[in-house]
Design a protein around this motif. Structure first.
Motif, PDB file in Angstrom:
ATOM      1  N   THR A  40       0.822  -1.222   0.000  1.00 57.39           N
ATOM      2  CA  THR A  40       0.000   0.000   0.000  1.00 57.39           C
ATOM      3  C   THR A  40       0.856   1.272   0.000  1.00 57.39           C
ATOM      4  O   THR A  40       0.514   2.243  -0.660  1.00 57.39           O
ATOM      5  CB  THR A  40      -1.010   0.032   1.177  1.00 57.39           C
ATOM      6  N   ASP A  41       1.995   1.254   0.723  1.00 59.27           N
ATOM      7  CA  ASP A  41       2.856   2.446   0.720  1.00 59.27           C
ATOM      8  C   ASP A  41       3.357   2.741  -0.698  1.00 59.27           C
ATOM      9  O   ASP A  41       3.359   3.883  -1.146  1.00 59.27           O
ATOM     10  CB  ASP A  41       4.070   2.258   1.649  1.00 59.27           C
ATOM     11  N   THR A  42       3.788   1.683  -1.389  1.00 56.06           N
ATOM     12  CA  THR A  42       4.300   1.858  -2.750  1.00 56.06           C
ATOM     13  C   THR A  42       3.201   2.384  -3.669  1.00 56.06           C
ATOM     14  O   THR A  42       3.430   3.276  -4.492  1.00 56.06           O
ATOM     15  CB  THR A  42       4.834   0.509  -3.299  1.00 56.06           C
ATOM     16  N   ILE A  44       0.578   4.163  -2.866  1.00 60.81           N
ATOM     17  CA  ILE A  44       0.305   5.565  -2.532  1.00 60.81           C
ATOM     18  C   ILE A  44       1.414   6.449  -3.104  1.00 60.81           C
ATOM     19  O   ILE A  44       1.144   7.491  -3.711  1.00 60.81           O
ATOM     20  CB  ILE A  44       0.173   5.760  -0.995  1.00 60.81           C
ATOM     21  N   GLU A  45       2.651   6.015  -2.944  1.00 61.14           N
ATOM     22  CA  GLU A  45       3.780   6.818  -3.432  1.00 61.14           C
ATOM     23  C   GLU A  45       3.739   6.941  -4.955  1.00 61.14           C
ATOM     24  O   GLU A  45       3.989   8.008  -5.501  1.00 61.14           O
ATOM     25  CB  GLU A  45       5.103   6.193  -2.961  1.00 61.14           C
ATOM     26  N   GLU A  46       3.401   5.844  -5.621  1.00 61.86           N
ATOM     27  CA  GLU A  46       3.351   5.901  -7.083  1.00 61.86           C
ATOM     28  C   GLU A  46       2.231   6.822  -7.561  1.00 61.86           C
ATOM     29  O   GLU A  46       2.398   7.608  -8.484  1.00 61.86           O
ATOM     30  CB  GLU A  46       3.208   4.500  -7.674  1.00 61.86           C
ATOM     31  N   ALA A  47       1.078   6.710  -6.889  1.00 66.45           N
ATOM     32  CA  ALA A  47      -0.059   7.552  -7.292  1.00 66.45           C
ATOM     33  C   ALA A  47       0.241   9.026  -7.035  1.00 66.45           C
ATOM     34  O   ALA A  47      -0.128   9.900  -7.831  1.00 66.45           O
ATOM     35  CB  ALA A  47      -1.312   7.127  -6.530  1.00 66.45           C
ATOM     36  N   ALA A  48       0.928   9.310  -5.946  1.00 63.81           N
ATOM     37  CA  ALA A  48       1.198  10.715  -5.580  1.00 63.81           C
ATOM     38  C   ALA A  48       2.455  11.249  -6.262  1.00 63.81           C
ATOM     39  O   ALA A  48       2.676  12.460  -6.295  1.00 63.81           O
ATOM     40  CB  ALA A  48       1.342  10.821  -4.062  1.00 63.81           C
ATOM     41  N   GLY A  49       3.286  10.326  -6.755  1.00 67.44           N
ATOM     42  CA  GLY A  49       4.536  10.754  -7.398  1.00 67.44           C
ATOM     43  C   GLY A  49       5.548  11.289  -6.401  1.00 67.44           C
ATOM     44  O   GLY A  49       6.430  12.058  -6.757  1.00 67.44           O
ATOM     45  N   THR A  50       5.425  10.877  -5.150  1.00 66.72           N
ATOM     46  CA  THR A  50       6.388  11.324  -4.144  1.00 66.72           C
ATOM     47  C   THR A  50       6.465  10.311  -2.996  1.00 66.72           C
ATOM     48  O   THR A  50       5.773   9.290  -3.018  1.00 66.72           O
ATOM     49  CB  THR A  50       6.025  12.740  -3.628  1.00 66.72           C
ATOM     50  N   THR A  51       7.299  10.591  -2.022  1.00 65.70           N
ATOM     51  CA  THR A  51       7.513   9.629  -0.938  1.00 65.70           C
ATOM     52  C   THR A  51       6.486   9.808   0.187  1.00 65.70           C
ATOM     53  O   THR A  51       5.877  10.876   0.322  1.00 65.70           O
ATOM     54  CB  THR A  51       8.909   9.826  -0.309  1.00 65.70           C
ATOM     55  N   THR A  52       6.364   8.774   1.011  1.00 67.18           N
ATOM     56  CA  THR A  52       5.488   8.840   2.180  1.00 67.18           C
ATOM     57  C   THR A  52       5.911   9.990   3.092  1.00 67.18           C
ATOM     58  O   THR A  52       5.066  10.751   3.580  1.00 67.18           O
ATOM     59  CB  THR A  52       5.598   7.511   2.963  1.00 67.18           C
ATOM     60  N   ALA A  53       7.212  10.122   3.291  1.00 71.46           N
ATOM     61  CA  ALA A  53       7.726  11.176   4.181  1.00 71.46           C
ATOM     62  C   ALA A  53       7.306  12.559   3.675  1.00 71.46           C
ATOM     63  O   ALA A  53       6.853  13.414   4.444  1.00 71.46           O
ATOM     64  CB  ALA A  53       9.239  11.075   4.278  1.00 71.46           C
ATOM     65  N   GLU A  54       7.413  12.739   2.371  1.00 68.75           N
ATOM     66  CA  GLU A  54       7.047  14.018   1.753  1.00 68.75           C
ATOM     67  C   GLU A  54       5.527  14.259   1.909  1.00 68.75           C
ATOM     68  O   GLU A  54       5.090  15.377   2.182  1.00 68.75           O
ATOM     69  CB  GLU A  54       7.461  13.962   0.275  1.00 68.75           C
ATOM     70  N   LEU A  55       4.742  13.211   1.755  1.00 71.49           N
ATOM     71  CA  LEU A  55       3.284  13.345   1.890  1.00 71.49           C
ATOM     72  C   LEU A  55       2.900  13.753   3.315  1.00 71.49           C
ATOM     73  O   LEU A  55       2.045  14.622   3.511  1.00 71.49           O
ATOM     74  CB  LEU A  55       2.582  12.031   1.528  1.00 71.49           C
ATOM     75  N   PHE A  56       3.569  13.128   4.305  1.00 74.08           N
ATOM     76  CA  PHE A  56       3.315  13.488   5.704  1.00 74.08           C
ATOM     77  C   PHE A  56       3.660  14.959   5.925  1.00 74.08           C
ATOM     78  O   PHE A  56       2.919  15.689   6.586  1.00 74.08           O
ATOM     79  CB  PHE A  56       4.184  12.632   6.646  1.00 74.08           C
ATOM     80  N   GLU A  57       4.779  15.352   5.362  1.00 74.99           N
ATOM     81  CA  GLU A  57       5.273  16.713   5.592  1.00 74.99           C
ATOM     82  C   GLU A  57       4.383  17.742   4.902  1.00 74.99           C
ATOM     83  O   GLU A  57       4.030  18.766   5.477  1.00 74.99           O
ATOM     84  CB  GLU A  57       6.693  16.810   5.036  1.00 74.99           C
ATOM     85  N   ARG A  58       4.025  17.439   3.672  1.00 79.52           N
ATOM     86  CA  ARG A  58       3.287  18.433   2.883  1.00 79.52           C
ATOM     87  C   ARG A  58       1.804  18.508   3.240  1.00 79.52           C
ATOM     88  O   ARG A  58       1.222  19.573   3.313  1.00 79.52           O
ATOM     89  CB  ARG A  58       3.446  18.104   1.399  1.00 79.52           C
ATOM     90  N   TYR A  59       1.182  17.337   3.443  1.00 78.72           N
ATOM     91  CA  TYR A  59      -0.283  17.329   3.654  1.00 78.72           C
ATOM     92  C   TYR A  59      -0.697  16.893   5.059  1.00 78.72           C
ATOM     93  O   TYR A  59      -1.878  16.989   5.410  1.00 78.72           O
ATOM     94  CB  TYR A  59      -0.966  16.428   2.628  1.00 78.72           C
ATOM     95  N   GLY A  60       0.234  16.337   5.812  1.00 79.50           N
ATOM     96  CA  GLY A  60      -0.090  15.896   7.177  1.00 79.50           C
ATOM     97  C   GLY A  60      -0.523  14.438   7.219  1.00 79.50           C
ATOM     98  O   GLY A  60      -0.921  13.864   6.199  1.00 79.50           O
ATOM     99  N   GLU A  61      -0.451  13.892   8.419  1.00 78.68           N
ATOM    100  CA  GLU A  61      -0.756  12.469   8.580  1.00 78.68           C
ATOM    101  C   GLU A  61      -2.224  12.158   8.272  1.00 78.68           C
ATOM    102  O   GLU A  61      -2.539  11.118   7.690  1.00 78.68           O
ATOM    103  CB  GLU A  61      -0.396  12.035  10.028  1.00 78.68           C
ATOM    104  N   ASN A  62      -3.137  13.084   8.625  1.00 77.07           N
ATOM    105  CA  ASN A  62      -4.564  12.801   8.424  1.00 77.07           C
ATOM    106  C   ASN A  62      -4.915  12.563   6.959  1.00 77.07           C
ATOM    107  O   ASN A  62      -5.680  11.655   6.633  1.00 77.07           O
ATOM    108  CB  ASN A  62      -5.426  13.944   8.965  1.00 77.07           C
ATOM    109  N   ASP A  63      -4.323  13.368   6.084  1.00 78.62           N
ATOM    110  CA  ASP A  63      -4.562  13.206   4.655  1.00 78.62           C
ATOM    111  C   ASP A  63      -4.029  11.858   4.159  1.00 78.62           C
ATOM    112  O   ASP A  63      -4.667  11.178   3.353  1.00 78.62           O
ATOM    113  CB  ASP A  63      -3.852  14.319   3.867  1.00 78.62           C
ATOM    114  N   PHE A  64      -2.840  11.527   4.655  1.00 81.14           N
ATOM    115  CA  PHE A  64      -2.238  10.253   4.278  1.00 81.14           C
ATOM    116  C   PHE A  64      -3.158   9.099   4.699  1.00 81.14           C
ATOM    117  O   PHE A  64      -3.421   8.175   3.920  1.00 81.14           O
ATOM    118  CB  PHE A  64      -0.859  10.099   4.939  1.00 81.14           C
ATOM    119  N   ARG A  65      -3.675   9.187   5.930  1.00 79.34           N
ATOM    120  CA  ARG A  65      -4.555   8.129   6.456  1.00 79.34           C
ATOM    121  C   ARG A  65      -5.833   7.996   5.631  1.00 79.34           C
ATOM    122  O   ARG A  65      -6.343   6.892   5.405  1.00 79.34           O
ATOM    123  CB  ARG A  65      -4.932   8.409   7.915  1.00 79.34           C
TER     124      ARG A  65
END
Ligand code: S3P
Length: 179
Positions: A40-42, A44-65
């Protein structure tokens, strides 16, 4: 192995903390059973075109969840495959219920020292980037173990070879299906 694959009518979903080996074990299990594998991490990363860490930083954990919840729901579409989830996915009550209803859930459980050693090899996990990673893992273990314990199958793994864990899962899934 063919017998087990013939009997399987649902996905096998691996849950558990970061560093438990969900992705590595999941990939090997899928190969052994001749099934597709999804991480699932892969995804999400492929769909977003970025890393999990970057997603947490840019949009926050709630969005990632939220994205993770939607992805898991989409992956439970009847296709028999092996799914490795991110460590937080099964903590969500909705996702937990869905997975326990429609999949065979397997908790990969390893001691915190093993998790800390494995996750320490790479700096990719946003939740472990601040504070003391071993302490964070110990805290998450305490908080999450009651949820992970709701999985159908509990596999304890140490720092031994992943092939042992794969074999243990195959045996436990076989038993679960015979119940
Ligand atoms: C998380 C685990 C990670 C990833 C994200 C959050 C968690 O996945 O989804 O960093 O909350 O436990 P892995 O368990 O594959 O490391």
């Amino acid at each position: 192995m063919q017998k087990l694959t013939d009997k399987l009518d649902r996905p096998i979903v691996l849950v558990g903390l970061m560093g438990a080996g969900k992705s590595t074990v999941g990939r090997r299990l899928a190969k052994l059973l001749g099934l597709p594998f999804v991480d699932t991490d892969t995804e999400i990363e492929e769909a977003a075109g970025t890393t999990t860490a970057e997603l947490f930083e840019r949009y926050g954990e709630n969005d990632f969840r939220e994205g993770e919840r939607r992805l898991v729901a989409r992956l439970i579409d009847g296709t028999v495959r092996v799914i490795a989830t991110g460590g937080g996915a099964f903590v969500d009550p909705q996702t937990r219920r869905l997975l326990n209803d429609r999949a065979i859930t397997v908790w990969l459980d390893a001691p915190v020292e093993v998790l800390a050693e494995r996750t320490g090899r790479r700096d990719t996990r946003p939740l472990l980037r601040t504070g003391d990673p071993a302490e964070t893992l110990a805290r998450l273990a305490e908080q999450r173990h009651p949820m992970y314990a709701e999985a159908h199958i509990h596999i304890r793994s140490g720092d031994g070879p992943h092939s042992n864990v794969v074999e243990a899962i195959v045996a436990a899934v076989g038993e679960h299906l015979d119940k």
